[in-house]
Write an enzyme that holds these catalytic residues in place. Structure first.
Site, PDB file in Angstrom:
ATOM      1  NE  ARG A  25      -4.192  -1.430   0.058  1.00 45.53           N
ATOM      2  CZ  ARG A  25      -4.284  -2.727  -0.265  1.00 45.53           C
ATOM      3  NH1 ARG A  25      -3.249  -3.381  -0.736  1.00 45.53           N
ATOM      4  NH2 ARG A  25      -5.441  -3.358  -0.135  1.00 45.53           N
ATOM      5  CB  SER A  72      -8.590  -0.791   4.177  1.00 47.15           C
ATOM      6  OG  SER A  72      -9.036  -2.001   3.643  1.00 47.15           O
ATOM      7  CD  GLU A  95      -5.378   1.386   2.143  1.00 46.97           C
ATOM      8  OE1 GLU A  95      -6.205   2.059   1.510  1.00 46.97           O
ATOM      9  OE2 GLU A  95      -5.395   0.146   2.182  1.00 46.97           O
TER      10      GLU A  95
HETATM   11  N1  EPU Z   1     -11.846  -9.708   9.718  1.00 45.09           N
HETATM   12  C1  EPU Z   1     -12.504  -9.771  10.930  1.00 45.09           C
HETATM   13  N2  EPU Z   1     -13.319  -8.751  11.279  1.00 45.09           N
HETATM   14  C2  EPU Z   1     -13.551  -7.689  10.469  1.00 45.09           C
HETATM   15  C3  EPU Z   1     -12.870  -7.614   9.243  1.00 45.09           C
HETATM   16  C4  EPU Z   1     -12.015  -8.651   8.890  1.00 45.09           C
HETATM   17  O1  EPU Z   1     -12.327 -10.717  11.691  1.00 45.09           O
HETATM   18  O2  EPU Z   1     -14.341  -6.823  10.859  1.00 45.09           O
HETATM   19  C5  EPU Z   1     -11.011 -10.838   9.303  1.00 45.09           C
HETATM   20  C6  EPU Z   1     -11.649 -11.578   8.120  1.00 45.09           C
HETATM   21  O3  EPU Z   1     -12.562 -12.536   8.534  1.00 45.09           O
HETATM   22  C7  EPU Z   1     -10.434 -12.177   7.437  1.00 45.09           C
HETATM   23  C8  EPU Z   1      -9.324 -11.178   7.719  1.00 45.09           C
HETATM   24  O4  EPU Z   1      -9.764 -10.380   8.810  1.00 45.09           O
HETATM   25  O5  EPU Z   1     -10.105 -13.401   7.998  1.00 45.09           O
HETATM   26  C9  EPU Z   1      -9.001 -10.309   6.523  1.00 45.09           C
HETATM   27  O6  EPU Z   1     -10.192  -9.631   6.102  1.00 45.09           O
HETATM   28  P1  EPU Z   1     -10.479  -9.283   4.558  1.00 45.09           P
HETATM   29  O7  EPU Z   1     -10.290 -10.475   3.697  1.00 45.09           O
HETATM   30  O8  EPU Z   1     -11.794  -8.587   4.488  1.00 45.09           O
HETATM   31  O9  EPU Z   1      -9.318  -8.311   4.162  1.00 45.09           O
HETATM   32  P2  EPU Z   1      -8.593  -7.104   4.913  1.00 45.09           P
HETATM   33  O10 EPU Z   1      -7.243  -7.544   5.338  1.00 45.09           O
HETATM   34  O11 EPU Z   1      -9.467  -6.518   5.971  1.00 45.09           O
HETATM   35  C10 EPU Z   1      -7.411  -6.266   2.761  1.00 45.09           C
HETATM   36  C11 EPU Z   1      -7.249  -4.977   2.012  1.00 45.09           C
HETATM   37  C12 EPU Z   1      -8.514  -4.671   1.220  1.00 45.09           C
HETATM   38  C13 EPU Z   1      -8.747  -5.815   0.248  1.00 45.09           C
HETATM   39  C14 EPU Z   1      -8.886  -7.121   1.037  1.00 45.09           C
HETATM   40  C15 EPU Z   1      -8.999  -8.325   0.149  1.00 45.09           C
HETATM   41  C16 EPU Z   1      -5.702  -3.660   3.343  1.00 45.09           C
HETATM   42  C17 EPU Z   1      -5.528  -2.485   4.245  1.00 45.09           C
HETATM   43  N3  EPU Z   1      -6.956  -3.894   2.939  1.00 45.09           N
HETATM   44  O12 EPU Z   1      -8.449  -6.064   3.721  1.00 45.09           O
HETATM   45  O13 EPU Z   1      -8.274  -3.500   0.459  1.00 45.09           O
HETATM   46  O14 EPU Z   1      -9.920  -5.595  -0.524  1.00 45.09           O
HETATM   47  O15 EPU Z   1      -7.700  -7.308   1.846  1.00 45.09           O
HETATM   48  O16 EPU Z   1      -7.782  -8.584  -0.474  1.00 45.09           O
HETATM   49  O17 EPU Z   1      -4.721  -4.322   3.008  1.00 45.09           O
HETATM   50  C18 EPU Z   1      -8.448  -1.118   0.571  1.00 45.09           C
HETATM   51  O18 EPU Z   1      -7.222  -1.088   0.510  1.00 45.09           O
HETATM   52  O19 EPU Z   1      -9.140  -0.072   0.647  1.00 45.09           O
HETATM   53  C19 EPU Z   1      -9.121  -2.407   0.588  1.00 45.09           C
HETATM   54  C20 EPU Z   1     -10.449  -2.515   0.707  1.00 45.09           C
END
Ligand code: EPU
Length: 335
Positions: free
Chosen positions: A161, A235, A331
């Site tokens: 990022r 995010s 971010e």
């Molecule tokens: N999770 C929770 N509670 C929550 C949210 C997430 O327990 O409220 C857990 C999920 O169950 C999962 C893990 O955390 O096991 C990761 O969650 P998710 O797959 O939704 O991805 P993320 O790490 O929260 C990142 C990116 C997103 C991208 C997704 C999918 C960053 C900061 N964010 O989110 O990117 O869409 O992975 O690849 O790296 C963005 O940058 O704006 C963005 C949306």
């Protein structure tokens, strides 16, 4: 070219915040951009899709909206195609163009809000793919001397990022075109667990660029708020990277902690999980809130100010630090 004084930025930022720009101009070409720069001495703020900023005040200076359009194949070999794309093109429109032209590489990045020019700034990524993997080079105007320069993949110094344009060169260049190297052979990446589950749900028999894109559109639409309906900028924080020892220690207290190995000794922790664990999922203070389906996303329920959203972000950072001794880094760009 359009010039406006005292322009509301409400429809130019996906949080839907009402702040004003002292001066506002839209440019459609490099030539128009250079003309504006030659006649401008004010501080500048460059907007793409406005999907990665949190405005907290009116902007005393000139806000520039990049409207350089166009998608053009410039080199076509047996295996790959190099495509030159205007920085003002909507990112998802570019993804759809690639799918229509049967070119693989960005289908996992479907439905990410924002513009093509903003994408390399923060090395956008989702579902196991980052823009870095298809990025060839970009053209940018150096604001100080108004000349054009190109940056290849290495020179952009892409990180999770982030890129050189979010660090050492922040505010110094305006990206005008981005070149992508897309593959004619379809190299599907469905390693991210959610994609496989969704493809099964969709009963997809034969993988295609379109089916992967559709799966990702479904996942995103279910988990992330549509900025046209609920103000947000995806995010709000990065997922923090900590060392293995600290992770193992946290795991003894929180056996359900979610982390992914990024190198031998490093783990990336799901910040959404931490925020949920701290009790903030679905939390609301006035019109500033935390999305109830994804705690990493801060939202504007309607009339929040940027300052209220920032205060909520700071409150969450403090709570996370007290609970996990981990510093969450935003971010989004805070203005
Ligand atoms: N999770 C929770 N509670 C929550 C949210 C997430 O327990 O409220 C857990 C999920 O169950 C999962 C893990 O955390 O096991 C990761 O969650 P998710 O797959 O939704 O991805 P993320 O790490 O929260 C990142 C990116 C997103 C991208 C997704 C999918 C960053 C900061 N964010 O989110 O990117 O869409 O992975 O690849 O790296 C963005 O940058 O704006 C963005 C949306």
């Amino acid at each position: 070219m359009i010039f406006i004084k005292n322009q509301s930025l409400k429809s130019y930022n996906t949080f839907g915040l009402t702040y004003y720009a002292e001066n506002f101009a839209e440019f459609n070409s490099k030539k128009e951009l250079c003309e504006i720069l030659h006649n401008n001495e004010d501080p500048l703020l460059i907007l793409g899709g406005g999907s990665n900023i949190l405005l907290t005040t009116n902007f005393k200076g000139t806000v520039l909206k990049n409207n350089i359009l166009g998608i053009k194949k410039i080199n076509d070999t047996n295996d790959n195609v190099i495509v030159k794309v205007g920085a003002g093109v909507v990112w998802h429109d570019f993804v759809l163009w690639c799918i229509k032209n049967n070119l693989s590489g960005v289908e996992n990045l479907s439905l990410i809000p924002g513009s093509v020019g903003a994408a390399p700034m923060q090395n956008i990524g989702a579902y196991g793919v980052e823009i870095k993997s298809v990025f060839e080079k970009l053209d940018a105007i150096n604001i100080a001397n108004k000349t054009e320069e190109s940056f290849n993949n290495n020179e952009c110094n892409f990180k999770y990022r982030s890129s050189i344009f979010k660090e050492e060169l922040k505010g110094k260049y305006i990206i005008t075109h981005v070149y992508f190297k897309l593959s004619k052979k379809h190299l599907y990446n469905i390693s991210y667990g959610d994609i496989q589950d969704e493809l099964e749900k969709m009963e997809v028999k034969k993988l295609s660029l379109k089916s992967i894109s559709d799966a990702i559109i479904n996942i995103r639409s279910n988990k992330l708020p549509n900025p046209n309906k609920i103000g947000n900028s995806g995010s709000f924080f990065k997922n923090p990277i900590i060392n293995q020892k600290k992770f193992d220690n946290l795991k003894t207290y929180y056996p359900d902690i979610i982390g992914y190995k990024t190198s031998n000794d490093k783990m990336k922790i799901a910040a959404g999980w931490m925020i949920e664990k701290a009790g903030y999922k679905g939390y609301r203070k006035g019109d500033a809130g935390v999305y109830n389906k994804q705690a990493l996303v801060l939202i504007n329920h309607g009339n929040a100010s940027g300052q209220e959203i920032l205060n909520l972000a700071k409150e969450i950072q403090n709570k996370i630090y007290i609970k996990f001794k981990i510093k969450l880094e935003p971010e989004v760009n805070i203005i």
